[in-house]
Structures are given as C-alpha cells and as structure tokens.
Design an enzyme around this catalytic site. Structure first.
Site, PDB file in Angstrom:
ATOM      1  N   SER A 150       0.860  -1.285   0.052  1.00  0.00           N
ATOM      2  CA  SER A 150      -0.124   0.072   0.031  1.00  0.00           C
ATOM      3  C   SER A 150       0.734   1.337   0.044  1.00  0.00           C
ATOM      4  O   SER A 150       2.192   1.370   0.397  1.00  0.00           O
ATOM      5  CB  SER A 150      -0.845   0.025   1.381  1.00  0.00           C
ATOM      6  OG  SER A 150      -1.525   1.204   1.467  1.00  0.00           O
ATOM      7  N   TYR A 163      -1.790  -1.488  10.484  1.00  0.00           N
ATOM      8  CA  TYR A 163      -1.805  -1.983   9.042  1.00  0.00           C
ATOM      9  C   TYR A 163      -0.797  -1.340   8.275  1.00  0.00           C
ATOM     10  O   TYR A 163       0.018  -2.187   7.465  1.00  0.00           O
ATOM     11  CB  TYR A 163      -3.305  -1.199   8.389  1.00  0.00           C
ATOM     12  CG  TYR A 163      -3.668  -1.484   7.126  1.00  0.00           C
ATOM     13  CD1 TYR A 163      -3.949  -2.731   6.694  1.00  0.00           C
ATOM     14  CD2 TYR A 163      -3.233  -0.620   6.224  1.00  0.00           C
ATOM     15  CE1 TYR A 163      -4.269  -3.102   5.277  1.00  0.00           C
ATOM     16  CE2 TYR A 163      -3.384  -0.894   4.586  1.00  0.00           C
ATOM     17  CZ  TYR A 163      -3.727  -1.885   4.558  1.00  0.00           C
ATOM     18  OH  TYR A 163      -3.967  -2.263   2.930  1.00  0.00           O
TER      19      TYR A 163
END
Length: 273
Positions: A150, A163
């Site tokens: 990401s 995360y």
C-alpha cells in the site's frame, strides 16, 4: 470445486488470496485474461466468489480452484499452497492480496486487535510465501511471488500504525526474500495500491477523493491487476525486490501548500475536533 480443464497442467498457475472482491477480484480477472489457471482463496463471501468463478468460466474458459480458508489459522496458511499444487499441478505466481485494517488509533486497540492485524497483514503472507517458494524450488519453477502492499507502507496516516506498519514490513521483507530466492530464479516484488475503488457501485472517475489525486481519479482493481501481471511476466524478468506504487501520484505532493479552508486537509485530518 476443482480446477480440471483440458490442458490445465501446461498453463501457468496463479494463487491469489482474498480474491472474492475488490482488488483481489481485479487481479484474478486480469490474470485469467492473460491465460493463467487460477486458484482463488476467500474467507466468508461464498456467494461472491462462486459468482466470480462462474464468470471466469464463462468469459475465459478458466475453471478456477476455489479455496475457503481463514488466514488467521496457520493450518489454513499451509493448506492453500498444498491444495493449489494438488488441484492445479504446479504454482508459478503467488499474489498475497488478502489483508485488512480497522483505522483505529492505537490507544483504542486491544492486544487481540493488534495480534489479529499482524497475523493477517504480515505473518500469513510471509508464511504462504515460504510454502510457495519451497514448492517452486522443489519443482525448479522460476516463479514470481508478490505482496500487495500500500502507499500507506510509505506514508504515515493517523489510525494506521499497525496496518501501515505491516505493509512497510512486507516491503522490507520483500528485499531480503528477493536476495534469498534469486539463486532459484524466483522473483519477489511488491505492488502498492493507493486509493482504489473496492465496491462494484463505486466509480473511480467521480469519487470525490479523485480531485486530490494528480491523475484525477481513483485507481481501479484492473490497474492493480495489470501491474501484477506485468511484474510476473517475462518483460519484467530482470526486476526483483521492488515496491511498485500504483497510486496516480497520490502521495507525491506531500503537505498540501494550499492553505485555504476550501482546500481541506486531504488525508491529514481524520478525527473530529
């Protein structure tokens, strides 16, 4: 559901985790279009994955191997690779797509919350990659292993310590694994989506956040799928150990220079005062 189709043992095989919706579905669609035999994992959306598998059969003549698994369970992590080899005969590409976050500040997270995210977003993909690499080495397959990371692995946001931290950890681990497995011809890379539409009703061209992105829209699952397919292809055969960001330039501008109230704060302000 089995993956038996005429000639399937001669086709390259891709295992995509979390393929029931969103980015995973887009990746699987592109790989099917490129001629891969597919093994797809899902956790709970049985109707969605069955509908998708039927579409793959109809559109590409590809009979996917569909595997229900819970990547929070270590037994399932090993099983998906074994069942892919049993059902498809080989493994050429692993795409570690499954993951998730909760957007909670750390002070609002329990120890169980933290452990679950670490297992899902880091431990599981690392272990699946270990089993996949062992299978490729045993069969002398110069395969490709990819982690879907990401832009959050490079840029910090509030409510994203675990995360985003685990995505950053995958990027760092990717480099070491690329070195370890290069002698076997196995390439290890990361693909890092930015803001990407996940729901079928979302329009990448009209979502408001697109105005904040230099290329003027959100990403699509197909954007990510094309990057995955290219990195796995012979055209990228000299590329290993990288994190390829697919974000339309999302994180390039850094701190917004427009100080007007109308410009807003982009990603920087996520909590109400």
């Amino acid at each position: 559901m089995n993956a038996t189709t005429p000639g399937h043992l001669e086709r390259k095989v891709a295992l995509v985790t979390g393929a029931g919706q969103g980015i995973g579905r887009g990746i699987a669609s592109v790989l099917a279009q490129k001629g891969y035999q597919l093994a797809l994992t899902y956790r709970s959306s049985a109707d969605e994955i069955e509908s998708f598998a039927q579409d793959m059969r109809h559109t590409y003549g590809a009979q996917p191997l569909v595997l229900q698994c819970d990547l929070m369970e270590q037994e399932d992590v090993a099983r998906v690779v074994d069942e892919t080899l049993e059902g498809c005969g080989r493994l050429d590409l692993l795409v570690n797509n499954a993951g998730g976050g909760n957007n909670k500040p750390l002070l609002d997270m329990s120890e169980e919350d933290i452990a679950s995210l670490v297992q899902l977003d880091y431990t599981a993909p690392i272990l699946i990659s270990k089993h996949a690499a062992a299978a490729m080495i045993e069969r002398k397959i110069p395969g490709s292993i990819q982690f879907i990371t990401s832009s959050r692995g490079e840029r910090a946001y509030p409510g994203d310590s675990i995360y985003g931290g685990m995505k950053a950890a995958l990027i760092r681990s990717c480099g070491s694994l690329a070195l370890e497995w290069a002698p076997h011809g196995i390439r290890v890379n990361c693909v890092a989506p930015g803001a990407t539409v996940n729901n079928l009703e979302d329009d990448a061209l009209t979502m408001p956040l697109g105005r904040k992105i230099p290329l003027g829209r959100l990403g699509t699952p197909a954007d990510i799928g094309e990057a995955v397919a290219w990195l796995a292809s012979d055209q990228a055969s000299y590329i290993t150990g990288i994190n390829l960001r697919i974000d339309g330039g999302l994180i390039l501008p850094g701190m917004p220079e427009d100080t007007s109230k109308e410009a807003g704060y982009g990603w920087g302000r996520v909590y109400e005062e």
